[in-house]
Write an enzyme that holds these catalytic residues in place. Structure first.
Site: not given
Ligand SMILES: NC(=O)c1ccc[n+]([C@@H]2O[C@H](COP(=O)([O-])OP(=O)(O)OC[C@H]3O[C@@H](n4cnc5c(N)ncnc54)[C@H](OP(=O)(O)O)[C@@H]3O)[C@@H](O)[C@H]2O)c1
Length: 328
Positions: A12, A14, A16, A36, A95, A233, A253
């Site tokens: 996800s 990669a 986004r 895969r 990370k 959050y 973020t």
């Protein structure tokens, strides 16, 4: 020099963030994606205009790739980083780079032997809001720092998410806690000493779902950290100084297109600073490419981050608490 990238896994993050960021960085080119699943790789490749491989190993033997981006579940990072280094590629891992200190130390040694750059993608370090905070603190107008607080946590994820699986390197500490440790290191300076930590693991859970820690810098400034899943959050930095309280409610973020707010309360009133939007993924990528081009093989930060993470886990007071939401 243009760095040619390959990506292992149609993650996800990669799709986004990383692949769109590559398109914005002049010195980077996306050459291939491996999955895969052949149809997933083909779909990703057609979206981003690159080649598709249906096997990670097949991507690593390509001679037209200089660096590999690893957005896999953390437990798989060590194996694939090792294979990528052995294949002569630089490695930018998501990370956390690995799930424990010994694995990070092994990889650092292998990167040194291979004379390749190994990076851990803490993209928030490359957002202009952090520079604004550093400049504000360095100006001295807020006075000495008394306390740093960082909190990062989010509501429940789908039950099959790797973050709930111990075997995949899940858990709140490895996933969210790392951000809070990383910003404390960045703003208070290494080395930090761990004074206390706590990890909460519900009886039915394979992994810790919430945690907190108290650390202190060599200057005697404390950091209070909190992180978790299955929670309201929060993504906040608070710095309490002699003259002010600075808060940044989207410190980790702030995505491209979003202008984060930084609030500074003083005895004279409250200032609200809207920081221009920034693409910290593209900036992090530029920084990684600069490291490759300048042969900057300083791995000290990787080891310090892994050491603190391990200390927090090893010395944690563990509680087994039944929480409400979130999968078993
Ligand atoms: N820096 C940031 O802002 C940020 C944000 C979110 C996540 N992350 C990090 O990025 C990494 C990926 O997170 P994500 O949320 O994007 O993950 P995700 O969507 O679940 O993707 C993980 C990918 O790993 C591959 N994979 C290989 N073996 C797997 C296995 N046994 N189980 C599951 N997936 C497997 C899959 O790709 P194929 O099936 O295509 O092979 C899958 O798409 C993690 O390390 C996470 O901590 C970083």
């Amino acid at each position: 020099m243009t760095i040619r990238f390959g990506i292992l896994g149609c993650a996800s993050i990669a799709r986004r963030m990383f692949a769109p960021a590559i398109a914005q960085v002049e010195e980077a080119k996306l050459v291939a994606i491996a999955s895969r699943d052949a149809s997933r790789a083909a779909q990703f490749a057609s979206e981003f205009g690159c080649a598709a491989e249906d096997d990670y190993a097949a991507l690593l033997i390509r001679s037209d790739i200089d660096a590999v981006y690893l957005p896999l579940p953390p437990a798989l990072h060590e194996t694939w980083a090792r294979k990528a280094l052995a294949a002569g590629k630089h490695v930018l891992s998501e990370k956390p780079l690995t799930t424990n200190l010994a694995a990070t130390a092994r990889l650092v040694e292998e990167a040194r032997q291979a004379d390749k750059i190994l990076g851990e993608n803490w993209m928030f370090l490359h957002h202009r809001q952090l520079q604004f905070i550093k400049d504000t603190l360095a100006s001295g107008r807020l006075g000495e720092i008394r306390l740093l607080r960082a909190s990062f946590g989010f509501p429940s994820l789908p039950p099959d998410n790797f973050r709930y699986r111990a075997g995949m390197g899940g858990g709140a500490l490895l996933d969210a806690g790392g951000y809070t440790l990383c910003i404390a290191r960045e703003l208070l300076g290494d080395p930090l000493t761990l004074l206390a930590s706590h990890l909460q693991t519900p009886p039915t859970s394979e992994v810790d779902r919430f945690g907190s820690a108290l650390l202190v810098s060599t200057d005697g400034i404390a950091a209070q950290l909190a992180f978790g899943f299955d929670s309201h959050y929060r993504c906040e930095l608070e710095i309490w100084t002699a003259n002010a309280r600075l808060t940044a409610p989207r410190i980790f973020t702030a995505p491209p297109g979003f202008a984060p707010l930084i609030r500074i309360e003083t005895g004279q009133g409250t200032e609200e600073h809207t920081i221009a939007e920034d693409n910290h993924f593209a900036n992090a990528l530029r920084s990684f490419i600069r490291r490759i081009n300048s042969h900057d093989a300083d791995f000290d930060g990787l080891l310090r981050q892994a050491k603190l993470t391990e200390a927090l886990k090893t010395h944690a007071h563990h509680t087994c608490h039944q929480t409400g939401p979130g999968p078993a």
